[in-house]
Write a protein that holds these residues in place. Structure first.
Motif, mmCIF file in Angstrom:
data_model
loop_
_atom_site.group_PDB
_atom_site.id
_atom_site.type_symbol
_atom_site.label_atom_id
_atom_site.label_comp_id
_atom_site.label_asym_id
_atom_site.label_seq_id
_atom_site.Cartn_x
_atom_site.Cartn_y
_atom_site.Cartn_z
ATOM 1 N N PHE A 1 0.832 -1.208 0.000
ATOM 2 C CA PHE A 1 0.000 0.000 0.000
ATOM 3 C C PHE A 1 0.865 1.256 0.000
ATOM 4 O O PHE A 1 0.566 2.223 -0.711
ATOM 5 N N LEU A 2 1.941 1.255 0.778
ATOM 6 C CA LEU A 2 2.849 2.411 0.754
ATOM 7 C C LEU A 2 3.431 2.619 -0.638
ATOM 8 O O LEU A 2 3.579 3.756 -1.103
ATOM 9 N N ARG A 3 3.768 1.534 -1.318
ATOM 10 C CA ARG A 3 4.251 1.634 -2.699
ATOM 11 C C ARG A 3 3.168 2.246 -3.581
ATOM 12 O O ARG A 3 3.435 3.119 -4.403
ATOM 13 N N HIS A 4 1.924 1.813 -3.404
ATOM 14 C CA HIS A 4 0.803 2.352 -4.167
ATOM 15 C C HIS A 4 0.680 3.869 -3.958
ATOM 16 O O HIS A 4 0.502 4.619 -4.922
ATOM 17 N N LEU A 5 0.787 4.302 -2.708
ATOM 18 C CA LEU A 5 0.702 5.745 -2.433
ATOM 19 C C LEU A 5 1.856 6.509 -3.084
ATOM 20 O O LEU A 5 1.653 7.594 -3.626
ATOM 21 N N ALA A 6 3.062 5.950 -3.033
ATOM 22 C CA ALA A 6 4.217 6.616 -3.650
ATOM 23 C C ALA A 6 4.048 6.713 -5.161
ATOM 24 O O ALA A 6 4.364 7.751 -5.769
ATOM 25 N N GLU A 7 3.542 5.651 -5.783
ATOM 26 C CA GLU A 7 3.295 5.697 -7.224
ATOM 27 C C GLU A 7 2.209 6.714 -7.555
ATOM 28 O O GLU A 7 2.322 7.452 -8.545
ATOM 29 N N SER A 8 1.172 6.770 -6.741
ATOM 30 C CA SER A 8 0.105 7.747 -6.952
ATOM 31 C C SER A 8 0.642 9.171 -6.819
ATOM 32 O O SER A 8 0.282 10.056 -7.591
#
Length: 130
Positions: A54-61
């Motif tokens: 999820f943290l990766r998802h937020l960083a990509e977003s």
């Protein structure tokens, strides 16, 4: 040694068990939905790997945002998530892994993660780099 879901292993990688927070899965489901994240079906919603994904998802977003303001909002969301989820219980997990006296092959990884998350949180809030 590690557990993916039923709580039988000595080192449980779920926030609801390792962080002793039975409500974590409910809160996480709301957070994931609010940020458009689809949890991995083969992992419990509060598993450490799920939270890191999820943290990766937020960083990509964040990287895809068109304005500095929207990028800053997502950096704040990342910092808040670290504060309230993996950053709240990862240090305890790293200690338990270290106490496993050589039985835990990922003890060093968990220790490094427990040290990196607070530094990343400070950077996300505008402090010095991770």
């Amino acid at each position: 040694l590690f557990e993916r879901g039923d709580g039988g292993a000595p080192l449980d990688l779920r926030e609801s068990h390792a962080g002793d927070d039975e409500l974590a899965p409910t809160r996480l489901a709301r957070i994931y939905e609010r940020h458009g994240y689809t949890p991995q079906a083969d992992l419990p919603i509060d598993h450490l790997a799920q939270e890191l994904s999820f943290l990766r998802h937020l960083a990509e977003s964040e990287a895809e945002q068109p304005t500095p303001e929207s990028r800053a909002d997502l950096r704040g969301a990342q910092a808040d998530f670290i504060d309230h989820h993996p950053g709240r219980w990862i240090a305890q997990l790293a200690v338990r892994a270290n106490d496993a006296s050589g039985r835990c092959p990922l003890a060093g990884v968990l220790l490094a993660l427990s040290q990196w998350l607070p530094r990343d949180r400070r950077w996300l809030r505008g402090g010095t780099g991770p």
